[in-house]
Design a protein around this motif. Sequence first.
Motif, mmCIF file in Angstrom:
data_model
loop_
_atom_site.group_PDB
_atom_site.id
_atom_site.type_symbol
_atom_site.label_atom_id
_atom_site.label_comp_id
_atom_site.label_asym_id
_atom_site.label_seq_id
_atom_site.Cartn_x
_atom_site.Cartn_y
_atom_site.Cartn_z
ATOM 1 N N MET A 1 0.813 -1.192 0.000
ATOM 2 C CA MET A 1 0.000 0.000 0.000
ATOM 3 C C MET A 1 0.847 1.243 0.000
ATOM 4 S SD MET A 1 -1.143 -0.297 3.850
ATOM 5 C CE MET A 1 -0.663 -1.983 3.545
ATOM 6 N N LEU A 2 2.122 1.048 0.070
ATOM 7 C CA LEU A 2 2.981 2.215 0.161
ATOM 8 C C LEU A 2 3.127 2.907 -1.178
ATOM 9 C CD1 LEU A 2 5.575 0.751 2.611
ATOM 10 C CD2 LEU A 2 3.606 2.183 3.090
ATOM 11 N N GLN A 3 3.176 2.127 -2.222
ATOM 12 C CA GLN A 3 3.235 2.768 -3.531
ATOM 13 C C GLN A 3 2.081 2.255 -4.346
ATOM 14 O OE1 GLN A 3 6.940 2.392 -5.498
ATOM 15 N NE2 GLN A 3 8.064 3.325 -3.806
ATOM 16 N N LYS A 4 1.498 3.142 -5.068
ATOM 17 C CA LYS A 4 0.300 2.739 -5.774
ATOM 18 C C LYS A 4 0.614 2.136 -7.123
ATOM 19 C CE LYS A 4 -2.763 5.647 -3.563
ATOM 20 N NZ LYS A 4 -3.912 6.445 -3.843
ATOM 21 N N GLY A 5 -0.280 1.329 -7.552
ATOM 22 C CA GLY A 5 -0.124 0.732 -8.868
ATOM 23 C C GLY A 5 -0.603 1.716 -9.924
ATOM 24 N N ASP A 6 -1.025 1.193 -11.009
ATOM 25 C CA ASP A 6 -1.537 2.004 -12.100
ATOM 26 C C ASP A 6 -2.804 2.727 -11.644
ATOM 27 O OD1 ASP A 6 -3.157 1.115 -15.207
ATOM 28 O OD2 ASP A 6 -2.435 3.020 -14.442
ATOM 29 N N ASP A 75 2.135 -6.833 -4.980
ATOM 30 C CA ASP A 75 2.271 -8.145 -5.619
ATOM 31 C C ASP A 75 1.584 -8.146 -6.975
ATOM 32 O OD1 ASP A 75 3.614 -9.274 -3.482
ATOM 33 O OD2 ASP A 75 1.774 -9.912 -2.479
ATOM 34 N N ALA A 76 2.097 -8.973 -7.867
ATOM 35 C CA ALA A 76 1.409 -9.178 -9.141
ATOM 36 C C ALA A 76 0.104 -9.922 -8.865
ATOM 37 C CB ALA A 76 2.288 -9.984 -10.080
ATOM 38 N N MET A 77 -0.957 -9.526 -9.562
ATOM 39 C CA MET A 77 -2.262 -10.186 -9.369
ATOM 40 C C MET A 77 -3.037 -10.120 -10.682
ATOM 41 S SD MET A 77 -4.089 -7.232 -7.038
ATOM 42 C CE MET A 77 -2.631 -6.645 -6.160
ATOM 43 N N PRO A 78 -3.958 -11.054 -10.905
ATOM 44 C CA PRO A 78 -4.747 -10.990 -12.143
ATOM 45 C C PRO A 78 -5.545 -9.692 -12.187
ATOM 46 C CG PRO A 78 -5.135 -13.069 -10.982
ATOM 47 C CD PRO A 78 -4.349 -12.194 -10.058
ATOM 48 N N ASP A 79 -5.685 -9.164 -13.386
ATOM 49 C CA ASP A 79 -6.458 -7.941 -13.584
ATOM 50 C C ASP A 79 -7.869 -8.047 -13.023
ATOM 51 O OD1 ASP A 79 -4.942 -6.006 -14.607
ATOM 52 O OD2 ASP A 79 -5.990 -5.912 -16.561
ATOM 53 N N ALA A 80 -8.489 -9.190 -13.287
ATOM 54 C CA ALA A 80 -9.885 -9.363 -12.853
ATOM 55 C C ALA A 80 -9.974 -9.389 -11.333
ATOM 56 C CB ALA A 80 -10.470 -10.641 -13.443
ATOM 57 N N TYR A 81 -8.944 -9.954 -10.676
ATOM 58 C CA TYR A 81 -8.903 -9.979 -9.208
ATOM 59 C C TYR A 81 -8.870 -8.549 -8.686
ATOM 60 C CZ TYR A 81 -6.780 -10.957 -4.544
ATOM 61 O OH TYR A 81 -6.493 -11.022 -3.190
ATOM 62 N N THR B 61 10.350 4.679 0.540
ATOM 63 C CA THR B 61 10.993 3.818 -0.455
ATOM 64 C C THR B 61 10.818 2.386 0.009
ATOM 65 O OG1 THR B 61 12.642 5.530 -0.753
ATOM 66 C CG2 THR B 61 13.130 3.361 -1.692
ATOM 67 N N ALA B 62 10.271 1.549 -0.831
ATOM 68 C CA ALA B 62 9.977 0.176 -0.429
ATOM 69 C C ALA B 62 10.769 -0.801 -1.275
ATOM 70 C CB ALA B 62 8.482 -0.100 -0.582
ATOM 71 N N SER B 63 11.070 -1.961 -0.685
ATOM 72 C CA SER B 63 11.719 -3.009 -1.469
ATOM 73 C C SER B 63 10.693 -3.565 -2.450
ATOM 74 C CB SER B 63 12.237 -4.110 -0.547
ATOM 75 O OG SER B 63 11.166 -4.723 0.126
ATOM 76 N N SER B 64 11.186 -4.156 -3.521
ATOM 77 C CA SER B 64 10.263 -4.628 -4.549
ATOM 78 C C SER B 64 9.859 -6.071 -4.301
ATOM 79 C CB SER B 64 10.947 -4.525 -5.911
ATOM 80 O OG SER B 64 10.267 -5.341 -6.829
ATOM 81 N N PRO B 65 8.555 -6.357 -4.376
ATOM 82 C CA PRO B 65 8.138 -7.753 -4.181
ATOM 83 C C PRO B 65 8.706 -8.680 -5.260
ATOM 84 C CG PRO B 65 6.258 -6.361 -4.809
ATOM 85 C CD PRO B 65 7.423 -5.454 -4.632
ATOM 86 N N ASP B 66 9.021 -8.138 -6.431
ATOM 87 C CA ASP B 66 9.583 -8.965 -7.510
ATOM 88 C C ASP B 66 10.975 -9.466 -7.156
ATOM 89 O OD1 ASP B 66 7.318 -8.285 -8.805
ATOM 90 O OD2 ASP B 66 8.240 -6.659 -9.963
ATOM 91 N N GLU B 67 11.686 -8.691 -6.361
ATOM 92 C CA GLU B 67 13.052 -9.066 -6.003
ATOM 93 C C GLU B 67 13.110 -9.733 -4.644
ATOM 94 O OE1 GLU B 67 15.083 -5.368 -6.083
ATOM 95 O OE2 GLU B 67 14.610 -5.001 -8.185
ATOM 96 N N LYS B 68 11.953 -10.164 -4.161
ATOM 97 C CA LYS B 68 11.890 -10.693 -2.806
ATOM 98 C C LYS B 68 12.962 -11.756 -2.572
ATOM 99 C CE LYS B 68 8.267 -13.239 -1.844
ATOM 100 N NZ LYS B 68 8.676 -14.576 -1.408
ATOM 101 N N ASP B 69 13.091 -12.687 -3.530
ATOM 102 C CA ASP B 69 14.013 -13.795 -3.314
ATOM 103 C C ASP B 69 15.465 -13.334 -3.298
ATOM 104 O OD1 ASP B 69 11.874 -15.363 -3.080
ATOM 105 O OD2 ASP B 69 11.927 -16.121 -5.144
ATOM 106 N N SER B 70 15.887 -12.615 -4.365
ATOM 107 C CA SER B 70 17.289 -12.225 -4.432
ATOM 108 C C SER B 70 17.655 -11.241 -3.319
ATOM 109 C CB SER B 70 17.588 -11.601 -5.794
ATOM 110 O OG SER B 70 16.700 -10.525 -6.029
#
Lengths: 366, 95
Positions: A1-6, A75-81, B61-70
């Motif tokens: 929630m810290l940074q917003k998506g699109d 996190d990545a999530m389906p668009d419909a979700y 500034t937040a860490s990226s969930p995509d890079e969680k593993d590395s």
Amino acid sequence: MLQKGDRSAEMCNKIWYSCAMYGNDFTAPDDRPTDRPTDRPMDRPDEPVENEPIEYEPVGFRAIIDADGRIEPRDAMPDAYRKNLIRQIAQHAHSEIIGMQPESNWISRAPSLRRKAILMAKVQDEAGHGLYLYAAAETLGADRGDLLDMLHSGKQKYSSIFNYPTPTWADMGTIGWLVDGAAIVNQVPLCRCSYGPYARAMVRVCKEESFHQRQGFEILHTLAHGTAAQKEMAQDSVNRWWWPSLMMFGPTDDNSPNSAQSMRWGIKRFSNDELRQRFVDMTVPQAEVLGLTLPDPDLRWNEERGSYDFGEIDFSELFAVIKGNGPCNKQRLAHRVSAHEDGAWAREAADAYAAKRAARTTEAVA
Amino acid sequence: MNRKGWPLWEVFVRAKRGLNHVHVGSLHAPDAEMALRNARDVYTRRQEGVSLWVVPASSITASSPDEKDSFFDPAGDKIYRHPTFYDVPEGVDHL
């Protein structure tokens, strides 16, 4: 929630008309869009899920859901979700703030200072619940201003329960006991829903709702043990709210095309009928303590099932209310829009003050 | 009307003395002072806190969930950082 998506408004434009029952999510049959990814034909409710188009799920998403983990905003999530959640959370938020109206109606006429203070606290809580939920929707990339615009223009709806009038003081009791009671049954499972910010907001909401339900029960208990006229007022109120409260859980399971996908996504945990039955089983013994009856001749204990049987629900009324033909639809929305417009000066003043202070600070630094 | 211009603030509450401030949610407000007042009304109506922080969401500034593993994996194979890694001979107490 810290940074917003699109944050593009495009995301919200395709949201279809439906009605959130305080965290439940269903719509009137004719309002259902035909392009929904998982919409099942009404006559084939048991069509297996495999035959539906499979929504693309980003790597990791399904694993988190299957492990009963929580999806977090970045996190990545389906668009419909994402779209479904924005719609459900927004309409839940709308329900909270529209729900302030039937009760604020009685603040000035509450029968004692104690009741008045309690009712004000409750209405303030509803505003707070709306804010938690709008904030949760924003973590998905929605904009609160856009969501309010969609409420005001009728593109998004709120719980139909608030389109019923509150002509007597007893209605303050019944709303707390039955309406908030039904909302709690719906909302407790949402505390474990797969989207983290929604689940966390619901934990706060549920804690506060239990005060709402108890204060409502207390109002009815007092009336039901008062004069004959007071008891009659309580009974009349319960008679009017019982069936609408049962409808808050949505259509029956065999007529609830939303549910399967919501369950697959871990947003919904129990079916409409399961939750409705839970509510009935909780509420019937409470009505006995109140000394009030519930207006259903078919209501009786079923020893075999260990549950109460109850009469068939006339959903045609619910769908009429969802479509805008309830007793108070127009009034509620008009009041909401005028409150928003009449409050514009306060928002503008806050802006002007913030700008002035910022300018002063810059001056002082320079 | 500058509705969409109101920045987003993240709200942190210290529940009682001796505990950390914990993130509880977010809200919109025109400036920090209003953000604090709104945060009090939205997040501490039942004495949930003795201290509040509001932080502009844009400053985090937040860490990226995509890079969680590395990003977090390097700590994974350093089990010698935990006391349970070490064998202690029988009879040795208070170690």
